[in-house]
Design an enzyme around this catalytic site. Structure first.
Site, PDB file in Angstrom:
ATOM      1  N   GLY A  61      -3.389  -1.223  -2.843  1.00  0.00           N
ATOM      2  CA  GLY A  61      -2.194  -0.554  -2.320  1.00  0.00           C
ATOM      3  C   GLY A  61      -2.391   0.939  -2.144  1.00  0.00           C
ATOM      4  N   GLU A 111      -4.854 -10.018  -8.008  1.00  0.00           N
ATOM      5  CA  GLU A 111      -4.322  -9.017  -8.949  1.00  0.00           C
ATOM      6  C   GLU A 111      -3.929  -9.689 -10.263  1.00  0.00           C
ATOM      7  OE1 GLU A 111      -2.497  -5.848  -5.706  1.00  0.00           O
ATOM      8  OE2 GLU A 111      -1.188  -7.379  -6.511  1.00  0.00           O
ATOM      9  N   GLY A 134      -0.818  -0.771  -8.858  1.00  0.00           N
ATOM     10  CA  GLY A 134       0.547  -0.362  -8.556  1.00  0.00           C
ATOM     11  C   GLY A 134       1.500  -1.538  -8.684  1.00  0.00           C
ATOM     12  N   ALA A 135       2.742  -1.341  -8.231  1.00  0.00           N
ATOM     13  CA  ALA A 135       3.729  -2.429  -8.235  1.00  0.00           C
ATOM     14  C   ALA A 135       4.821  -2.098  -7.223  1.00  0.00           C
ATOM     15  CB  ALA A 135       4.332  -2.610  -9.624  1.00  0.00           C
TER      16      ALA A 135
HETATM   17  C1  5RP Z   1      -0.388  -5.280  -3.534  1.00  0.00           C
HETATM   18  C2  5RP Z   1       0.532  -4.790  -4.579  1.00  0.00           C
HETATM   19  C3  5RP Z   1       0.754  -3.324  -4.681  1.00  0.00           C
HETATM   20  O1  5RP Z   1       0.419  -2.904  -5.963  1.00  0.00           O
HETATM   21  C4  5RP Z   1       2.207  -3.030  -4.414  1.00  0.00           C
HETATM   22  O2  5RP Z   1       2.569  -3.575  -3.164  1.00  0.00           O
HETATM   23  C5  5RP Z   1       2.468  -1.515  -4.420  1.00  0.00           C
HETATM   24  O3  5RP Z   1       1.838  -0.922  -3.343  1.00  0.00           O
HETATM   25  P1  5RP Z   1       1.937   0.634  -3.052  1.00  0.00           P
HETATM   26  O4  5RP Z   1       1.161   1.324  -4.115  1.00  0.00           O
HETATM   27  O5  5RP Z   1       1.306   0.766  -1.675  1.00  0.00           O
HETATM   28  O6  5RP Z   1       3.394   1.027  -3.035  1.00  0.00           O
HETATM   29  O7  5RP Z   1       1.088  -5.530  -5.349  1.00  0.00           O
HETATM   30  O8  5RP Z   1      -0.416  -6.687  -3.472  1.00  0.00           O
END
Ligand code: 5RP
EC number: 5.3.1.6
Length: 214
Positions: free
Chosen positions: A29, A103, A82-83
């Site tokens: 991400g 993940e 991330g999340a």
């Molecule tokens: C990818 C994920 C990412 O961690 C989540 O979407 C957060 O992304 P970003 O850091 O771009 O906001 O789960 O599958």
């Protein structure tokens, strides 16, 4: 402070958890991209990375970090990712970048899961962010009907194929008051590969910009 700066600050903080000489688990991400930038600065001091996506593997290699297969890596000391949403118990919705299955595997195989978010991703109850579910392609319609029976509104993320060759349903309209139970229930639908709830194995540490969540 804008969201990008908050993500970058969380990535800088995450470096404190990286063990020199060890293998680092790396998520996927835009926040992780900042983390890979930081990791690149000590590329000569870490052994290698295990990566949750082809996208992250490319970024890691571009910064001189060796990417190794999880199968030969044993238990990983720390996994950094991330999340999309985080509740007060460090339970997460993930999968906005469609990398949820790998993940979750690396998170399970890691001693410590460090999650980096910006403040906008903090919620009291998970579910405002549509819940990603990775599904075997031939089961897409069946799984969607089963999700509707459970009160969700699944939307096929058309055009997206995961690194595992599967499709993603984004489930809207959920108020996930018991994330562990919902994770278990969705896992039991035949054809589901992975649900983007990280509740049975939540994060151990959540970094929100330059703050550590209590
Ligand atoms: C990818 C994920 C990412 O961690 C989540 O979407 C957060 O992304 P970003 O850091 O771009 O906001 O789960 O599958």
């Amino acid at each position: 402070m804008d969201r990008e700066e908050q993500k970058r600050l969380a990535a800088v903080q995450a470096m404190r958890y990286v063990e020199e000489g060890g293998i680092v688990g790396v998520g996927t991400g835009s926040t992780v991209a900042y983390f890979i930038d930081e990791l690149g600065k000590i590329a000569d001091r870490i052994e290698a990375a295990v990566s949750s996506s082809e996208r992250s593997s490319e970024l890691l290699r571009a910064r001189g970090i060796r990417v190794v297969d999880l199968n030969g890596a044993g238990t990983i000391p720390v996994y950094v990712d991330g999340a999309d949403e985080c509740d007060p118990h460090k339970r997460l919705i993930k999968g906005g970048g469609a990398a949820l299955t790998r993940e979750k595997i690396i998170a399970a195989a890691s001693q410590k899961f460090v999650c980096m978010i910006d403040p906008a991703k903090r919620v009291d109850v998970l579910g405002k962010f549509p819940l990603p579910v990775e599904v075997i392609p031939m089961a897409r319609s069946y799984v969607a009907r089963e999700i509707v029976k459970r009160g969700g509104q699944p939307v096929w993320r058309e055009g997206v194929v995961t690194d595992n060759g599967n499709v993603v349903l984004d489930v809207h309209g959920m108020r996930i008051v018991d994330p562990v139970a919902t994770e278990r229930e969705f896992n039991q639908i035949v054809g589901v590969v992975c649900v983007g709830l990280f509740a049975a194995r939540p994060a151990d540490v959540v970094l929100i910009g330059d703050q550590v969540m209590a």
